[in-house]
Design an enzyme around this catalytic site. Structure first.
Site, PDB file in Angstrom:
ATOM      1  N   ASP A 181       0.854  -1.127  -0.024  1.00 17.25           N
ATOM      2  CA  ASP A 181      -0.067   0.108  -0.030  1.00 17.25           C
ATOM      3  C   ASP A 181       0.981   1.270  -0.087  1.00 17.25           C
ATOM      4  OD1 ASP A 181      -2.958   0.650   0.454  1.00 17.25           O
ATOM      5  OD2 ASP A 181      -1.843   1.948   2.011  1.00 17.25           O
ATOM      6  N   TYR A 202      -1.606  11.582   2.231  1.00 17.39           N
ATOM      7  CA  TYR A 202      -2.192  11.864   1.111  1.00 17.39           C
ATOM      8  C   TYR A 202      -2.341  13.510   0.635  1.00 17.39           C
ATOM      9  CZ  TYR A 202      -3.985   7.281   1.739  1.00 17.39           C
ATOM     10  OH  TYR A 202      -3.993   5.857   1.982  1.00 17.39           O
ATOM     11  N   HIS A 251      -6.764  -6.832  -1.496  1.00 13.53           N
ATOM     12  CA  HIS A 251      -5.764  -5.713  -1.041  1.00 13.53           C
ATOM     13  C   HIS A 251      -4.719  -6.099  -0.350  1.00 13.53           C
ATOM     14  CE1 HIS A 251      -4.078  -1.719  -1.444  1.00 13.53           C
ATOM     15  NE2 HIS A 251      -4.209  -1.521  -0.099  1.00 13.53           N
TER      16      HIS A 251
END
Length: 360
Positions: free
Chosen positions: A173, A281, A337
């Site tokens: 990730d 982010y 994921h």
């Protein structure tokens, strides 16, 4: 005179780039407002369905016992040479072989590598860090403290600070995004690269611009561009949105226990525990547009066929950027994921085969 000519010639390109960035940011914040409306409805629904939990997250005061499992390694802190920040890490197998450094994603921490820490400590010095911003590592409050460049330097300082000149770098990730970038800009420090569920940022950017469906899968990234609101929404109803990410029957982590969920939530429930992770982010669009980069580090890439956040088509896009013969990629059928936690046995099998010649 020559400088004036060069400046005049470059002016149209600079103007075009500024206009492109202005357009990009207008689209990003438009998408952020839409995402905020959707997630606000989701968070309020959780509150209405579970009124006793209230609108705020409950701070955890009891340290989860599974985080102290001695079979996973010893806990310590490393002060980084460049920034002076202290990062927490868990380490096992020192003296047993090369350094294997693990970088986690969001919303996770070092504990997401529990299976790999146990598996590889017999032949490697395994180290799983809590990245900058993740409790109990230091967490600067400023958004500008979470740029990709600074995070790259953190990884360099960890490798050198542990007394090594190179490592086997393993990322998932967000940790995978950073591992890709680190292998590009610090190739001498990466002997092998193992990535699960992540593509290089430049590949992700180009692919997303050509496949709008990928942007829809990444809708949460737009919400996280906003100040304070994402932290509030994620914490409502005692962090129910985060709990759902882990426990969803189709997209969560299979067989995850309540104790393991608490091991992840504990850090986020501390004061300001979500600010640092979400600041990652808030820097993701800072360097748009990114230049294409050739990839040459020997790499093992593992991808879940049913990853809800990243399309399988990204694997082919990654392969197109590689020097021939340097990438080994596998798309795992019926896997989501969370590859390191959902399918550790498969991951270990591929990793042992990929790393065999390092141990001969």
């Amino acid at each position: 005179m020559a400088e004036l000519v060069v400046t005049a010639l470059l002016a149209p390109s600079r103007l075009t780039l500024k206009l492109l960035r202005a357009l990009m940011w207008s689209l990003v914040f438009s998408a952020a407002l839409v995402a905020a409306a959707v997630y606000s409805c989701i968070a309020l629904t959780h509150v209405l369905c579970r009124p006793r939990r209230g609108c705020c997250g409950r701070p955890r005061c009891v340290f989860p016992a599974c985080l102290s499992d001695p079979s996973l390694g010893e806990h310590d802190f490393l002060t980084l040479q460049s920034s002076g920040l202290r990062l927490h890490y868990v380490s096992a197998g020192r003296g047993n072989g090369p350094l294997m450094l693990f970088l986690h994603g969001f919303p996770e921490n070092w504990f997401s590598w529990r299976y790999q820490l146990r598996e590889f400590q017999s032949r490697f010095h395994v180290v799983a860090v809590d990245m900058r911003g993740y409790w109990p590592s230091d967490a600067p409050g400023d958004v500008d403290c979470y740029t990709t460049d600074l995070l790259m330097v953190d990884i360099q300082d960890v490798i050198l600070g542990l007394g090594y000149s190179k490592c086997v770098l393993v990322g998932h990730d967000w940790g995978g995004f950073l591992a890709w970038n680190f292998s590009i800009y610090y190739p001498a420090l990466v002997e092998r690269l193992v990535v699960a569920s992540a593509a290089p940022m430049s590949v992700y950017q180009d692919y997303s611009l050509r496949h709008i469906s990928q942007l829809f899968r990444s809708h949460y990234m737009f919400l996280f561009q906003l100040p304070w609101l994402p932290e509030k929404l994620l914490s409502m109803s005692d962090f129910q949105i985060l709990k759902t990410i882990f426990t969803h029957s189709k997209t969560g982590i299979p067989r995850v226990t309540l104790h393991e969920i608490e091991a992840f939530l504990y850090s986020f429930t501390q004061a300001g525990g979500l600010v640092g992770p979400l600041n990652y982010y808030r820097n993701i669009f800072r360097n748009f547009p990114l230049e294409p980069q050739e990839l040459s580090t020997r790499t093992l890439l593992l991808w879940g066929e049913k990853d809800i956040y990243l399309e399988p088509g990204l694997v082919g896009a990654v392969g197109s950027r590689f020097v021939p013969g340097r990438l080994e990629a596998h798309i795992l059928p019926d896997v989501g994921h969370w590859v390191p936690q959902s399918n550790p046995e498969e991951m270990h099998q591929y990793m042992w085969a990929f790393l065999r010649d390092l141990l001969d």
